[in-house]
Enzyme design. Structure first.
Site, mmCIF file in Angstrom:
data_model
loop_
_atom_site.group_PDB
_atom_site.id
_atom_site.type_symbol
_atom_site.label_atom_id
_atom_site.label_comp_id
_atom_site.label_asym_id
_atom_site.label_seq_id
_atom_site.Cartn_x
_atom_site.Cartn_y
_atom_site.Cartn_z
ATOM 1 N N HIS A 82 0.878 -1.190 -0.133
ATOM 2 C CA HIS A 82 0.034 -0.124 0.086
ATOM 3 C C HIS A 82 0.762 1.197 0.035
ATOM 4 O O HIS A 82 1.817 1.358 1.017
ATOM 5 C CB HIS A 82 -1.039 0.208 1.262
ATOM 6 C CG HIS A 82 -2.176 -0.834 1.078
ATOM 7 N ND1 HIS A 82 -3.494 -0.187 1.327
ATOM 8 C CD2 HIS A 82 -2.408 -2.072 0.858
ATOM 9 C CE1 HIS A 82 -4.266 -1.006 1.010
ATOM 10 N NE2 HIS A 82 -3.894 -2.137 0.945
ATOM 11 N N TYR A 211 -9.632 7.082 6.346
ATOM 12 C CA TYR A 211 -9.810 7.744 7.631
ATOM 13 C C TYR A 211 -10.987 8.768 7.499
ATOM 14 O O TYR A 211 -10.431 9.777 6.840
ATOM 15 C CB TYR A 211 -8.661 8.175 8.159
ATOM 16 C CG TYR A 211 -7.389 7.082 8.318
ATOM 17 C CD1 TYR A 211 -7.194 6.532 9.474
ATOM 18 C CD2 TYR A 211 -6.465 6.984 7.270
ATOM 19 C CE1 TYR A 211 -6.147 5.800 9.842
ATOM 20 C CE2 TYR A 211 -5.563 5.930 7.327
ATOM 21 C CZ TYR A 211 -5.342 5.387 8.786
ATOM 22 O OH TYR A 211 -4.292 4.653 8.815
ATOM 23 N N PRO A 303 -4.275 2.040 18.474
ATOM 24 C CA PRO A 303 -3.935 1.220 17.228
ATOM 25 C C PRO A 303 -4.302 2.273 16.115
ATOM 26 O O PRO A 303 -4.272 1.960 15.093
ATOM 27 C CB PRO A 303 -5.303 0.285 17.247
ATOM 28 C CG PRO A 303 -6.244 0.678 18.114
ATOM 29 C CD PRO A 303 -5.601 1.556 19.317
ATOM 30 N N LYS A 307 0.671 0.484 14.880
ATOM 31 C CA LYS A 307 2.034 0.266 15.041
ATOM 32 C C LYS A 307 2.648 -0.747 16.247
ATOM 33 O O LYS A 307 3.742 -1.013 16.180
ATOM 34 C CB LYS A 307 2.670 1.888 15.549
ATOM 35 C CG LYS A 307 2.656 3.088 14.620
ATOM 36 C CD LYS A 307 3.569 2.664 13.501
ATOM 37 C CE LYS A 307 3.631 3.802 12.473
ATOM 38 N NZ LYS A 307 4.173 3.564 11.238
ATOM 39 N N TYR A 400 4.354 7.535 9.086
ATOM 40 C CA TYR A 400 3.309 6.547 8.822
ATOM 41 C C TYR A 400 3.752 5.165 8.240
ATOM 42 O O TYR A 400 3.503 4.195 8.630
ATOM 43 C CB TYR A 400 2.485 7.258 7.849
ATOM 44 C CG TYR A 400 1.124 6.453 7.523
ATOM 45 C CD1 TYR A 400 0.218 6.232 8.463
ATOM 46 C CD2 TYR A 400 0.783 6.053 6.400
ATOM 47 C CE1 TYR A 400 -1.143 5.670 8.362
ATOM 48 C CE2 TYR A 400 -0.542 5.581 5.770
ATOM 49 C CZ TYR A 400 -1.225 5.191 6.992
ATOM 50 O OH TYR A 400 -2.487 4.567 6.711
HETATM 51 C C1 LIG Z 1 -8.216 -4.453 17.033
HETATM 52 C C2 LIG Z 1 -6.501 -4.219 16.867
HETATM 53 C C3 LIG Z 1 -6.014 -3.680 15.748
HETATM 54 C C4 LIG Z 1 -4.401 -3.583 15.792
HETATM 55 N N1 LIG Z 1 -4.269 -3.066 14.599
HETATM 56 C C5 LIG Z 1 -2.570 -3.140 14.567
HETATM 57 C C6 LIG Z 1 -2.070 -2.744 13.155
HETATM 58 O O1 LIG Z 1 -2.641 -2.424 12.206
HETATM 59 N N2 LIG Z 1 -0.842 -2.661 13.012
HETATM 60 C C7 LIG Z 1 0.088 -3.002 14.429
HETATM 61 O O2 LIG Z 1 1.308 -2.820 14.241
HETATM 62 N N3 LIG Z 1 -0.404 -3.165 15.480
HETATM 63 C C8 LIG Z 1 -1.947 -3.542 15.598
HETATM 64 N N4 LIG Z 1 -2.515 -3.716 16.789
HETATM 65 C C9 LIG Z 1 -1.406 -4.060 17.828
HETATM 66 C C10 LIG Z 1 -0.820 -5.511 17.776
HETATM 67 O O3 LIG Z 1 -2.007 -6.496 17.533
HETATM 68 C C11 LIG Z 1 -0.127 -5.848 19.114
HETATM 69 O O4 LIG Z 1 0.841 -4.576 19.362
HETATM 70 C C12 LIG Z 1 0.880 -6.848 18.968
HETATM 71 O O5 LIG Z 1 -0.049 -8.256 18.823
HETATM 72 C C13 LIG Z 1 1.835 -7.101 20.043
HETATM 73 O O6 LIG Z 1 2.339 -8.307 19.856
HETATM 74 P P1 LIG Z 1 3.310 -8.959 21.059
HETATM 75 O O7 LIG Z 1 3.973 -10.070 20.704
HETATM 76 O O8 LIG Z 1 3.950 -8.058 21.892
HETATM 77 O O9 LIG Z 1 2.106 -9.365 22.132
HETATM 78 P P2 LIG Z 1 0.979 -10.422 21.732
HETATM 79 O O10 LIG Z 1 0.418 -10.491 20.291
HETATM 80 O O11 LIG Z 1 -0.253 -9.919 22.629
HETATM 81 O O12 LIG Z 1 1.405 -11.721 22.081
HETATM 82 C C14 LIG Z 1 1.237 -12.169 23.529
HETATM 83 C C15 LIG Z 1 1.402 -13.559 23.567
HETATM 84 O O13 LIG Z 1 1.593 -13.768 25.038
HETATM 85 C C16 LIG Z 1 0.744 -15.024 25.745
HETATM 86 N N5 LIG Z 1 0.659 -14.940 27.070
HETATM 87 C C17 LIG Z 1 0.456 -13.947 27.797
HETATM 88 N N6 LIG Z 1 0.336 -14.115 29.090
HETATM 89 C C18 LIG Z 1 1.045 -15.423 29.194
HETATM 90 C C19 LIG Z 1 1.394 -16.239 30.028
HETATM 91 N N7 LIG Z 1 1.268 -15.955 31.391
HETATM 92 N N8 LIG Z 1 2.307 -17.224 29.799
HETATM 93 C C20 LIG Z 1 2.548 -17.799 28.469
HETATM 94 N N9 LIG Z 1 1.979 -16.862 27.522
HETATM 95 C C21 LIG Z 1 1.391 -15.758 27.817
HETATM 96 C C22 LIG Z 1 -0.563 -14.368 24.926
HETATM 97 O O14 LIG Z 1 -1.365 -15.510 24.776
HETATM 98 C C23 LIG Z 1 -0.055 -14.048 23.387
HETATM 99 O O15 LIG Z 1 -0.031 -15.096 22.630
HETATM 100 C C24 LIG Z 1 -3.885 -3.831 16.859
HETATM 101 C C25 LIG Z 1 -4.357 -4.400 18.018
HETATM 102 C C26 LIG Z 1 -5.702 -4.582 17.978
HETATM 103 C C27 LIG Z 1 -6.513 -5.105 19.163
#
Ligand SMILES: Cc1cc2nc3c(=O)[nH]c(=O)nc-3n(C[C@H](O)[C@H](O)[C@H](O)COP(=O)(O)OP(=O)(O)OC[C@H]3O[C@@H](n4cnc5c(N)ncnc54)[C@H](O)[C@@H]3O)c2cc1C
Length: 405
Positions: A82, A211, A303, A307, A400
């Site tokens: 995009h 947007y 969101p 990011k 962005y």
């Molecule tokens: C609706 C929505 C839209 C979004 N859109 C965007 C986007 O377009 N672009 C973008 O960059 N970000 C976006 N985000 C944010 C993005 O999804 C998160 O920032 C991202 O998932 C973070 O990754 P992570 O690996 O840090 O954590 P997570 O993806 O939350 O992974 C953490 C993992 O740890 C596990 N866990 C938790 N506690 C424990 C425990 N005690 N023991 C073992 N495992 C555990 C969980 O089950 C999970 O699998 C969006 C979020 C939402 C909710």
């Protein structure tokens, strides 16, 4: 090394990773690639993590990182580049060809597909993930070896002894809360705004990210695949899902996204809806002794600028470099510097997200005397400058699209 007794399993590894989200899996793959011994423990089942639909927009620098390490096959095959987004305001469209300003592009590729690809790669190369094993206790952070205790649904207990723990367990995880509050500072901001996040099994009416700044509140249209679209509707942060029937959602989207001659919203089954509270949190530092936090475990971001997942993968890359350097040389310097390297990028991204929030909502200021009409005029000027002033548009585009800064 594994000693298994009836209900107790004991494992020893160099790096134990808590959480099989984007941060944990990218870290696991980077360590695995360099021959560093690591295991991942994950609270949920494999089916659950592989179907959790959240992010979809991958920054340019993260696309490059995934490609550099050979983790991008699925994204290159099925993701969509995009380079233009569209703002709508006061019945007008403002097309922003951000890709042209910086000669770079985003990729739209849903988070659950990235997680599927990374998991498949890690496991096929011999990596170990303990699914349905929530970490419940962390000990020994101040000693030579740390230990994570996990339970499982079969009532067995898994103890993972390690040199370092990577806390990649998201905002609600265990790792962040294992750091003494006296050793950290938490920065947080509530915007007093909610978004109803909707996933619908429909193609979007345009291929661009839209947007819409409407007097009833923001509405967003974000294509995810050719058959799935994410929509957002601004709502009160504590709004109840019961207030949002599918009919009301489509009617509100139709109203807020409409510009003259364009009401061609394609309606279809809504497969997920949830209310998100617009808030941001950063923890400083992102490490304590043998524990290093990455991704949402260390910081969450609204969101609005898409990011969160990008920051999570970026942290994982920095942490992987520091751990690899340590295990090769015994030198802890990069581990000590971990937070100092990650935090400037985290804060730059928070600043951009804060700017985006004020651009697309008329009530994002904490000012008690909110004058929506006044901020509406400011928003219009910002959109005009984005279209007409190259330097302004270039600054927006850099943040962005996510260029390495
Ligand atoms: C609706 C929505 C839209 C979004 N859109 C965007 C986007 O377009 N672009 C973008 O960059 N970000 C976006 N985000 C944010 C993005 O999804 C998160 O920032 C991202 O998932 C973070 O990754 P992570 O690996 O840090 O954590 P997570 O993806 O939350 O992974 C953490 C993992 O740890 C596990 N866990 C938790 N506690 C424990 C425990 N005690 N023991 C073992 N495992 C555990 C969980 O089950 C999970 O699998 C969006 C979020 C939402 C909710």
């Amino acid at each position: 090394m594994m000693n298994s007794r009836s209900l107790l399993k004991h494992i020893s590894t160099q790096a134990a990773i808590v959480g099989a989200g984007p941060a944990g899996l990218v870290l696991a793959l980077l360590l695995q690639k360099e021959g560093i011994d690591c295991v991942v423990v994950e609270r949920q089942s494999r089916a659950y993590v592989e179907s959790r639909a959240r992010a979809g927009l991958i920054e340019h620098q993260i696309v490059e990182l995934l490609r550099k390490h050979g983790f991008s096959e699925g994204m290159d095959l099925n993701g969509v580049p995009h380079t233009t987004c569209e703002f709508r305001h006061g019945g007008r469209r403002y097309m922003i060809p951000y890709g042209d300003h910086v000669h770079a592009s985003h990729f739209v590729y849903p988070q659950q597909f990235i997680v599927q690809d990374l998991l498949q790669l890690f496991i096929s190369r011999g990596g170990i993930v303990f699914f349905s094993h929530p970490a419940v206790k962390i000990e020994g952070l101040e000693s030579d070896r740390a230990v994570i205790t996990c339970t499982s649904s079969e009532n067995s207990v898994l103890k993972v002894e390690c040199d370092f723990i990577a806390g990649c367990d998201g905002f609600q995880g265990l790792c962040r809360s294992s750091i003494p509050s006296t050793d950290t500072k938490i920065f947080s901001k509530q915007y007093g705004i909610g978004w109803l996040a909707i996933l619908a099994e429909v193609p979007s009416s345009t291929k661009k990210l839209v947007y819409a700044l409407h007097k009833s509140g923001f509405a967003g249209q974000m294509p995810r695949t050719s058959q799935i679209t994410r929509y957002y509707l601004e709502c009160p942060p504590n709004d109840q899902l019961s207030n949002w029937s599918d009919d009301r959602i489509w009617s509100e989207l139709g109203k807020r996204l409409a510009v003259d001659g364009d009401e061609n919203l394609i309606q279809g089954p809504i497969v997920e809806k949830r209310v998100l509270n617009m808030r941001s949190v950063v923890m400083e530092p992102m490490q304590y002794k043998r524990l290093f936090l990455a991704g949402d475990a260390a910081h969450i971001i609204t969101p609005v600028g898409a990011k969160g997942m990008n920051l999570a993968i970026s942290d994982a890359d920095v942490l992987a470099n520091a751990l690899i350097h340590y295990f090769r040389s015994g030198d802890e310097v990069l581990l000590r510097e971990y937070s100092h390297v990650c935090l400037p990028r985290v804060w730059k991204t928070q600043e951009f997200s804060d700017w985006m929030i004020r651009l697309i909502h008329s009530n994002a200021d904490s000012d008690q005397n909110k004058d929506k009409d006044f901020s509406d005029r400011l928003r219009q000027v910002r959109l005009e400058r984005l279209q007409q002033t190259d330097t302004y548009a270039k600054l927006f585009a850099e943040s962005y699209v996510g260029l390495k800064q």
